[in-house]
Structure formats: C-alpha cells, structure tokens
Scaffold this motif. Structure first.
Motif, mmCIF file in Angstrom:
data_model
loop_
_atom_site.group_PDB
_atom_site.id
_atom_site.type_symbol
_atom_site.label_atom_id
_atom_site.label_comp_id
_atom_site.label_asym_id
_atom_site.label_seq_id
_atom_site.Cartn_x
_atom_site.Cartn_y
_atom_site.Cartn_z
ATOM 1 N N GLN B 186 0.855 -1.341 0.069
ATOM 2 C CA GLN B 186 -0.095 -0.118 -0.127
ATOM 3 C C GLN B 186 0.981 1.308 0.055
ATOM 4 O O GLN B 186 0.610 2.207 -0.773
ATOM 5 C CB GLN B 186 -0.840 -0.025 1.324
ATOM 6 C CG GLN B 186 -1.999 -1.161 1.281
ATOM 7 C CD GLN B 186 -3.031 -0.697 0.172
ATOM 8 O OE1 GLN B 186 -3.678 0.476 -0.038
ATOM 9 N NE2 GLN B 186 -3.314 -1.794 -0.609
ATOM 10 N N GLN B 199 1.167 12.751 3.265
ATOM 11 C CA GLN B 199 -0.004 12.451 2.607
ATOM 12 C C GLN B 199 -0.228 10.825 2.663
ATOM 13 O O GLN B 199 -1.252 10.271 2.942
ATOM 14 C CB GLN B 199 0.240 12.597 1.106
ATOM 15 C CG GLN B 199 0.108 14.187 0.767
ATOM 16 C CD GLN B 199 0.335 14.619 -0.709
ATOM 17 O OE1 GLN B 199 0.940 14.019 -1.211
ATOM 18 N NE2 GLN B 199 -0.385 15.720 -1.098
ATOM 19 N N ARG B 203 -3.596 9.702 4.206
ATOM 20 C CA ARG B 203 -4.652 9.252 3.341
ATOM 21 C C ARG B 203 -4.621 7.539 3.149
ATOM 22 O O ARG B 203 -5.611 7.151 2.821
ATOM 23 C CB ARG B 203 -4.371 9.763 1.849
ATOM 24 C CG ARG B 203 -4.514 11.303 1.785
ATOM 25 C CD ARG B 203 -5.886 11.885 1.849
ATOM 26 N NE ARG B 203 -6.423 11.382 0.858
ATOM 27 C CZ ARG B 203 -8.028 11.339 0.575
ATOM 28 N NH1 ARG B 203 -8.348 11.975 1.492
ATOM 29 N NH2 ARG B 203 -8.371 10.608 -0.543
ATOM 30 N N ILE B 204 -3.457 7.037 3.198
ATOM 31 C CA ILE B 204 -3.522 5.556 2.949
ATOM 32 C C ILE B 204 -3.300 4.794 4.194
ATOM 33 O O ILE B 204 -3.961 3.742 4.418
ATOM 34 C CB ILE B 204 -2.248 5.319 2.150
ATOM 35 C CG1 ILE B 204 -2.390 6.281 0.715
ATOM 36 C CG2 ILE B 204 -2.297 3.964 1.515
ATOM 37 C CD1 ILE B 204 -3.689 6.055 0.001
ATOM 38 N N PRO B 207 -6.336 5.451 7.523
ATOM 39 C CA PRO B 207 -7.636 4.974 7.375
ATOM 40 C C PRO B 207 -7.768 3.507 7.432
ATOM 41 O O PRO B 207 -8.674 3.117 7.843
ATOM 42 C CB PRO B 207 -7.886 5.523 5.994
ATOM 43 C CG PRO B 207 -7.064 6.617 5.612
ATOM 44 C CD PRO B 207 -5.765 6.476 6.517
ATOM 45 N N GLN B 208 -6.546 2.725 6.799
ATOM 46 C CA GLN B 208 -6.660 1.314 6.801
ATOM 47 C C GLN B 208 -6.432 0.594 8.356
ATOM 48 O O GLN B 208 -6.966 -0.033 8.796
ATOM 49 C CB GLN B 208 -5.628 0.992 5.880
ATOM 50 C CG GLN B 208 -6.084 1.069 4.448
ATOM 51 C CD GLN B 208 -5.139 0.450 3.249
ATOM 52 O OE1 GLN B 208 -4.967 -0.626 3.306
ATOM 53 N NE2 GLN B 208 -4.619 1.230 2.604
ATOM 54 N N ARG B 284 -15.039 0.617 5.193
ATOM 55 C CA ARG B 284 -15.622 0.733 3.744
ATOM 56 C C ARG B 284 -14.778 0.026 2.817
ATOM 57 O O ARG B 284 -13.720 -0.063 3.091
ATOM 58 C CB ARG B 284 -15.551 2.183 3.289
ATOM 59 C CG ARG B 284 -16.851 2.970 3.454
ATOM 60 C CD ARG B 284 -16.572 4.335 3.228
ATOM 61 N NE ARG B 284 -14.965 4.827 3.897
ATOM 62 C CZ ARG B 284 -14.641 5.885 3.467
ATOM 63 N NH1 ARG B 284 -15.043 6.824 2.390
ATOM 64 N NH2 ARG B 284 -13.351 6.163 3.893
ATOM 65 N N GLY B 285 -15.114 -0.859 2.000
ATOM 66 C CA GLY B 285 -14.367 -1.499 0.992
ATOM 67 C C GLY B 285 -14.061 -2.877 1.435
ATOM 68 O O GLY B 285 -13.419 -3.617 0.858
ATOM 69 N N PHE B 286 -14.535 -3.162 2.619
ATOM 70 C CA PHE B 286 -14.237 -4.561 3.238
ATOM 71 C C PHE B 286 -15.277 -5.179 3.485
ATOM 72 O O PHE B 286 -15.427 -6.191 4.222
ATOM 73 C CB PHE B 286 -13.407 -4.330 4.405
ATOM 74 C CG PHE B 286 -12.122 -3.910 4.348
ATOM 75 C CD1 PHE B 286 -10.937 -4.812 4.091
ATOM 76 C CD2 PHE B 286 -11.740 -2.560 4.393
ATOM 77 C CE1 PHE B 286 -9.527 -4.182 4.009
ATOM 78 C CE2 PHE B 286 -10.502 -1.804 4.180
ATOM 79 C CZ PHE B 286 -9.627 -2.755 3.952
#
Lengths: 263, 307
Positions: B186, B199, B203-204, B207-208, B284-286
């Motif tokens: 990632q 960033q 951003r990456i 959140p995860q 989200r996304g999972f």
C-alpha cells in the motif's frame, strides 16, 4: 546539472550505468547498464531471484541504489550533483521525481478503502493538485479506456483480479507518465484473466508509451517488445530484439531458462 | 428377485446403492446437548433474578435516585472526564506510536520508555501522584506566567492527566499494531503515485489502520469510563464520589451503588452503538465478506435451510 552523453542524437528516457544494489549480504544487482528510448517497450525476463524486480523498483526509487547511476531523461535520480559531490535527495524531492513514472504491481496494491474512481483520482488530486472535477473527468476517461466504465464506484474487493489490475493501470496513467513500469503484472492472475490485462498493455504500447515490463509472458514479449533483456544473478546476460533472443538465444543460461519456460 | 423398494420383505433385499437415494427423507442431526445446556443456564439465571428480587433492596429508592440532580451531575462529570482523557490518550498515543516506529533511535527509545513507565504503574497510583504533584513542584511556570501548582492541579486536571496519559500508553501500542497491519505494498503504491510521506500517512495508512484499531479502541474507551471511578479518591466529583456522598448521609448503600451501576451500563451501551457505526464507516471496501452462517438451537427451529 551535467547531461549524460547522448548516444544517437536523442536523450534516452532511461539510462542506467552499472547499477548496484544489495540487501544485507545479498548482492542483488551487480552492475546493470542499459537504456530505454522514447516509445520503446523493454521486456525483462529471468529466473526468480535474478534481480529483475529489484531493477524495476530501483528505477522508481522504491529501493535506494547502492552504486551506479540512474538517469531519467536529463535528470540524475536520487541525488543532486553539487560542488563535486552527490547529495541524497529528501523523500519529498523523490516523490517529485517519481511524478512522471507510473508503476503497476504484481499484487495490484489498490487502496482497499477507496472506490475504483477514488483510487484513480488520488494521485492527480494530492500530488498534482488537480481539482476534483478535473481529476474525476480524467479518471472516468481512463477507466473507460481500460474497459471498466461500469465499475467507477466499485471497491477493489468487489472486482476480479483482472479488473483490479486494470484499475491499477488507470491509476498509474492518471499521473500522465512518460514511462510505465510493470512488475509481473499478470503473475497473480487466473489464466483466463491474463488476456484482458495484456490487451490494455498492448494498446498502451501501440499508443507509443515507453514501457519496461518484467514478465514471463513470452507471447507478449515477442509481439509487443522492442527489446528483450534476459537477466540472471544480477546482471544482463543477453539482450536484443525479442524474436532473436527467444528464437536463437546465445547464452547457455538463456537457453536453459527458455527451454524450461517454453517447455 | 426385486432389489429396489425400501425395507422389502425379502431378507435378501440389498440396501439402495449409488444413484438410488433420490427422494429418501433426510433426518437432520439433533443437537440434544444444546437443549440441555440452554435449560441449565436459564434456570440458573432465573434463580439469580429471584434472589435479587427477594433480597433486601428498596427498588423504589433506586428508582427515585436514578434521576436525582446530584446523580446526573456526577454522571455528567464522569462522561466529561472520559471524553477528555480519551481525546488526550488518542493524541498522545498516535504521537508516541509514530515516535516508536520512527527511524530515529533516540525518539524510538524515548517512546519505548514512555510506554514502559505509564503502562507499568497502576492508574490509582498515577492519579495520586498527579494530584500530589504540588509536593514536588510547588509552583509551575509557563514562560513569564507562574502559578501555584495547587491551583493548576485541580482534581479535574489530575484525573485528566492520570487517566489520559495512562491510556495513551495503551493507545500507542494499539496504533502501532494498526499501522503495522497495513500491507507494505500500500505504501509502495502510494509512493508510486508521488504522494509525500505525510500524505501517505494521512490518506493511505491511517484510514486502513483505523479498521484494526477501532475495536480495541472502543474497549479502551469503555475501560476509561469505568476507571474514571478511581478519580473519586482524588475528590473529582464523578459518579462514584457523588453516590458515596449520598449514601454516607442516608445509608442506602446498595441502592445507590445500583444506581451508579445502571448509569455505567447505560453509557457503555451508548458507546457500543456509536462504536458500531464508526467501525462501519472505516470498514468501507471490506464488506464483500460472506454473511456468517446463522446458528440456531436445532437447525429446524428457524426453518434454516437443511443441508
């Protein structure tokens, strides 16, 4: 900044001189020198552990070089030449140097918490400072181009491997790169999904994109590649037009590898 | 001789073989053990409820004090100190986690020491130390300003620092675990689209990481709520202290303790609901995971599909 000596009138897009890279005691790259001209598709093959992925990652500075030089167009990569010394660049400066390079990974590495569209607009909005409307319009065009016009709002977990890899290609293209790097882009895909990704890559090549592709797809290399490089144990063993390297390999290690791959 | 037909009269009739089982009734496995264990626990719970109903507890007193203004004031203080110390714990925790993972050996070591210190000393002890800090530093100065420590270190301040810093040591470890759970690919993908280190974090990675951090963080929130009752010993007017004040005068000890217990459970329930929605947001996304198969006592009870 001094320029690397041009070889045939035009500056190569990529020019490496004696690249060296070690991981601890393991000497992975032992002096790789080659160049890629604008519009050229360079395919890299070799047994696993031969250093081909590391070579690709060095070009994008995901790995720092231990020695040698890497020039992208007119720029020395990773260092600034000042007062007769090479000064290491900061992460921010490296991020800036990566701007023109798109990379596609073996395992896609899409951002799982963002939709397909969100993945594609992230770079243009954060790194290039485009506003959302502009970035999204461009992202839709790119997703259309890779055949995913109905998947804008899908999350990566809802897409097949082939679809994810095509989103990843769109994400890389959104940065408007002059060079695309592919690190075994079809190795993690089910056989029936390989074709859709290769088709996108072929159309990119046909549009004149400069590409370096690490791959085991012999058919792709033969059809699309301008040059095929065979690497083993951290050096370039053999290189030339794919038809010749594949059809009449000179080096015994190339012959041995190809006889295994082509079965 | 006929070989088909179920349980034919002939002793020589062979049982049906492959391809002849269509249409035979299928008997699902009966889970008798589940029925027995269910009955046992239901009886035990009923006995417990009966015991409390008959015990010498004035439930009307409980009802009367549940919404008394003093109790509600204590409740408000409990909620305030919990929210403030968790906010402090999260800010410090993220900072310490980032320090702990930095490439700089000095910040890494200091972060390690911070966690070792504040996780290692009991919270009650930490609260007492903060509250009595005036014994060590009679005055405290911020640049040109100077104040007496006894004015600065109010019960609220001491509770905030004691609870918040203690929890921040745990939060730091949670955040670190969350960040470590994010796949290295990632970060590389984010680098490849030219994001800066800042960033990438914002951003990456975070959140995860949140998806992994949130469930234990919710736990911590609930722990902090309950631990805030320890602040009663440093005279911070939270719920337990309020309750104690009241029962010192009217001697309704158990009734008032039950009032406090009810309110703690109520707040924990609200927190759990909030946690559910926040987790969904960061999930989200999972969601593309298959639904868990429904379980029931006997499979037929709810008409679940037989297999």
């Amino acid at each position: 900044m001094s320029q690397p000596p041009p070889t045939d009138g035009t500056t190569p897009v990529v020019r490496t001189v004696d690249l060296q890279k070690s991981f601890g005691p393991v000497h992975v790259l032992r002096g790789v020198s080659l160049q890629v001209r604008a519009g050229e598709v360079l395919c890299v093959m070799g047994p696993s552990g031969s250093g081909k992925s590391t070579f690709l990652r060095c070009i994008n500075q995901l790995e720092r070089l231990d020695g040698g030089e890497l020039w992208l167009r007119d720029d020395l990569v990773g260092y600034r030449l000042r007062g007769g010394r090479l000064h290491e660049l900061t992460e921010r400066e490296i991020a800036r140097q990566r701007r023109g390079i798109g990379m596609v990974f073996q395992r896609f590495n899409l951002f799982p918490h963002m939709t397909a569209l969100g993945n594609v607009v992230e770079g243009p909005m954060r790194a290039l400072g485009h506003n959302r409307a502009v970035a999204e319009a461009a992202a839709r065009r790119l997703l259309d181009r890779v055949g995913l016009s109905d998947k804008y709002d899908a999350y990566p977990a809802q897409l097949s491997g082939g679809q994810q890899q095509r989103v990843a290609i769109a994400r890389a293209l959104a940065m408007e790169p002059y060079l695309m790097l592919f690190d075994e882009p079809t190795s993690a895909l089910d056989p029936e999904l390989v074709g859709e990704v290769l088709d996108v890559m072929k159309s990119l090549a046909a549009d004149g994109m400069t590409m370096i592709v690490v791959t085991h797809e012999v058919g792709f290399a033969r059809e699309v590649g301008d040059t095929l490089v065979f690497m083993d144990e951290g050096v370039v063993v053999e290189s030339g037009p794919p038809g010749i390297v594949l059809g009449a390999p000179q080096h015994p290690r190339t012959q041995e590898f190809l006889s295994r791959v082509l079965g | 001789m006929t070989s088909t037909g179920h349980g034919g009269a002939s002793t020589l009739a062979a049982p049906p073989g492959p391809g002849q089982l269509a249409g035979l009734p299928r008997v699902p496995l009966r889970h008798y053990g589940r029925w027995v264990s269910a009955a046992v626990v239901v009886v035990l719970v009923a006995l417990l409820v009966q015991a409390f109903a008959q015990g010498s507890i004035e439930w009307s007193v409980v009802g009367r004090y549940l919404t008394a203004s003093a109790i509600l004031h204590g409740l408000a203080n409990t909620v305030i100190i919990t929210l403030c110390s968790m906010a402090l714990a999260i800010v410090l925790g993220v900072l310490v986690a980032v320090m702990r993972m930095s490439a700089n050996p000095v910040t890494r070591t200091i972060a390690f020491g911070y966690i070792w210190l504040f996780r290692g000393i009991p919270v009650l002890l930490q609260l007492l130390i903060w509250y009595n800090l005036a014994l060590v530093f009679p005055t405290v100065g911020f640049g040109p300003f100077e104040a007496r420590m006894i004015d600065v270190m109010t019960p609220f301040m001491a509770a905030l620092l004691g609870l918040g810093i203690n929890m921040s040591a745990y939060t730091a470890e949670l955040v670190r675990a969350g960040i470590l759970s994010v796949d290295k690919g990632q970060i590389e993908a984010a680098q490849a689209i030219s994001l800066t280190p800042n960033q990438i974090r914002r951003r990456i990675v975070l959140p995860q990481a949140m998806r992994v951090i949130l469930p234990p963080l919710g736990n911590e929130f609930i722990s902090t709520l309950k631990m805030s009752s320890l602040a009663a010993v440093i005279t911070y007017g939270e719920m337990l202290e309020t309750v104690e004040f009241i029962y010192y005068s009217n001697n309704r000890i158990i009734e008032l303790l039950i009032v406090a217990a009810i309110w703690y459970l109520a707040v924990v329930s609200v927190l759990s609901v909030i946690q559910h929605f926040v987790e969904r947001r960061f999930g989200r996304g999972f969601h593309a995971l298959p639904n868990r198969k429904a379980r029931s006592l006997g499979r037929r009870l709810k008409g679940a599909p037989q297999q």
